[in-house]
Design a protein around this motif. Sequence first.
Motif, mmCIF file in Angstrom:
data_model
loop_
_atom_site.group_PDB
_atom_site.id
_atom_site.type_symbol
_atom_site.label_atom_id
_atom_site.label_comp_id
_atom_site.label_asym_id
_atom_site.label_seq_id
_atom_site.Cartn_x
_atom_site.Cartn_y
_atom_site.Cartn_z
ATOM 1 N N PRO A 75 0.827 -1.214 0.000
ATOM 2 C CA PRO A 75 0.000 0.000 0.000
ATOM 3 C C PRO A 75 0.863 1.266 0.000
ATOM 4 O O PRO A 75 1.901 1.324 0.666
ATOM 5 N N ILE A 76 0.419 2.249 -0.738
ATOM 6 C CA ILE A 76 1.081 3.553 -0.753
ATOM 7 C C ILE A 76 0.403 4.389 0.326
ATOM 8 O O ILE A 76 -0.816 4.580 0.277
ATOM 9 N N PRO A 77 1.147 4.858 1.314
ATOM 10 C CA PRO A 77 0.525 5.604 2.418
ATOM 11 C C PRO A 77 -0.270 6.812 1.932
ATOM 12 O O PRO A 77 0.226 7.622 1.141
ATOM 13 N N SER A 78 -1.496 6.930 2.410
ATOM 14 C CA SER A 78 -2.376 8.030 1.992
ATOM 15 C C SER A 78 -1.872 9.377 2.483
ATOM 16 O O SER A 78 -2.236 10.408 1.929
ATOM 17 N N ARG A 79 -1.026 9.395 3.495
ATOM 18 C CA ARG A 79 -0.516 10.670 4.028
ATOM 19 C C ARG A 79 0.635 11.227 3.193
ATOM 20 O O ARG A 79 1.077 12.336 3.416
ATOM 21 N N TRP A 80 1.125 10.452 2.222
ATOM 22 C CA TRP A 80 2.182 10.952 1.347
ATOM 23 C C TRP A 80 1.596 11.993 0.401
ATOM 24 O O TRP A 80 0.400 11.964 0.084
ATOM 25 N N PRO A 83 1.149 13.991 -5.450
ATOM 26 C CA PRO A 83 1.967 13.748 -6.648
ATOM 27 C C PRO A 83 2.883 12.532 -6.509
ATOM 28 O O PRO A 83 3.100 11.811 -7.485
ATOM 29 N N VAL A 84 3.394 12.287 -5.329
ATOM 30 C CA VAL A 84 4.263 11.129 -5.107
ATOM 31 C C VAL A 84 3.444 9.851 -5.209
ATOM 32 O O VAL A 84 3.850 8.894 -5.881
ATOM 33 N N ARG A 85 2.295 9.832 -4.558
ATOM 34 C CA ARG A 85 1.438 8.640 -4.628
ATOM 35 C C ARG A 85 1.053 8.322 -6.062
ATOM 36 O O ARG A 85 1.101 7.172 -6.489
ATOM 37 N N GLU A 86 0.684 9.363 -6.817
ATOM 38 C CA GLU A 86 0.281 9.150 -8.206
ATOM 39 C C GLU A 86 1.435 8.632 -9.058
ATOM 40 O O GLU A 86 1.247 7.740 -9.887
ATOM 41 N N LEU A 87 2.632 9.187 -8.844
ATOM 42 C CA LEU A 87 3.773 8.741 -9.641
ATOM 43 C C LEU A 87 4.155 7.305 -9.314
ATOM 44 O O LEU A 87 4.381 6.498 -10.220
ATOM 45 N N ASP A 139 5.793 9.217 8.830
ATOM 46 C CA ASP A 139 5.429 8.971 7.442
ATOM 47 C C ASP A 139 6.127 7.760 6.848
ATOM 48 O O ASP A 139 5.887 7.412 5.707
ATOM 49 N N ARG A 140 7.004 7.135 7.638
ATOM 50 C CA ARG A 140 7.608 5.899 7.157
ATOM 51 C C ARG A 140 6.504 4.917 6.832
ATOM 52 O O ARG A 140 5.500 4.858 7.509
ATOM 53 N N ALA A 141 6.696 4.159 5.788
ATOM 54 C CA ALA A 141 5.643 3.246 5.349
ATOM 55 C C ALA A 141 5.531 2.017 6.223
ATOM 56 O O ALA A 141 4.459 1.483 6.449
ATOM 57 N N PHE A 142 6.659 1.534 6.726
ATOM 58 C CA PHE A 142 6.624 0.320 7.529
ATOM 59 C C PHE A 142 7.705 0.347 8.565
ATOM 60 O O PHE A 142 8.424 1.263 8.695
#
Length: 142
Positions: A75-80, A83-87, A139-142
């Motif tokens: 999963p891509i964190p929603s708090r990112w 533009p980063v999530r989309e890329l 904001d680290r993902a894991f």
Amino acid sequence: AADLTGRTGSFMYMAPEVTRSKPYSEKADVFSFGVVLYQLFARQTFAAVLLLLSRGDPVDCEIYAEKVARGYRVPIPSRWPEPVRELVASCWAQEPEDRPSMDDVARMIVRWGKEKKKREKREGWGMGIGDGWGWREKDRAF
């Protein structure tokens, strides 16, 4: 797409078509770039986390690549930043033709830099790496 050797490279960065030994193109590198971009924002590598959470067996990396080839993505964190999530998501498209070219990726990143400079000028101060995105340790993902 060229008829190149499949299953070549690091499993943790491997595009689905490479894992499946299908013909592939430079779009496989776009997929891998998406993994690197994710890891930069997550501040963690997939392999390190996978090996820590598993038995420590390198075969687990191959199993992970098979899951990715079937469509799994972390999963891509929603708090990112959006533009980063989309890329990352576009780089990780299952089908190579749905991924951007590296030229498009580079243009997006250059645009981010220009937008950052405009913000800095408008706000009257420079920002460090990650600043301006609302970056926090959590904001680290894991």
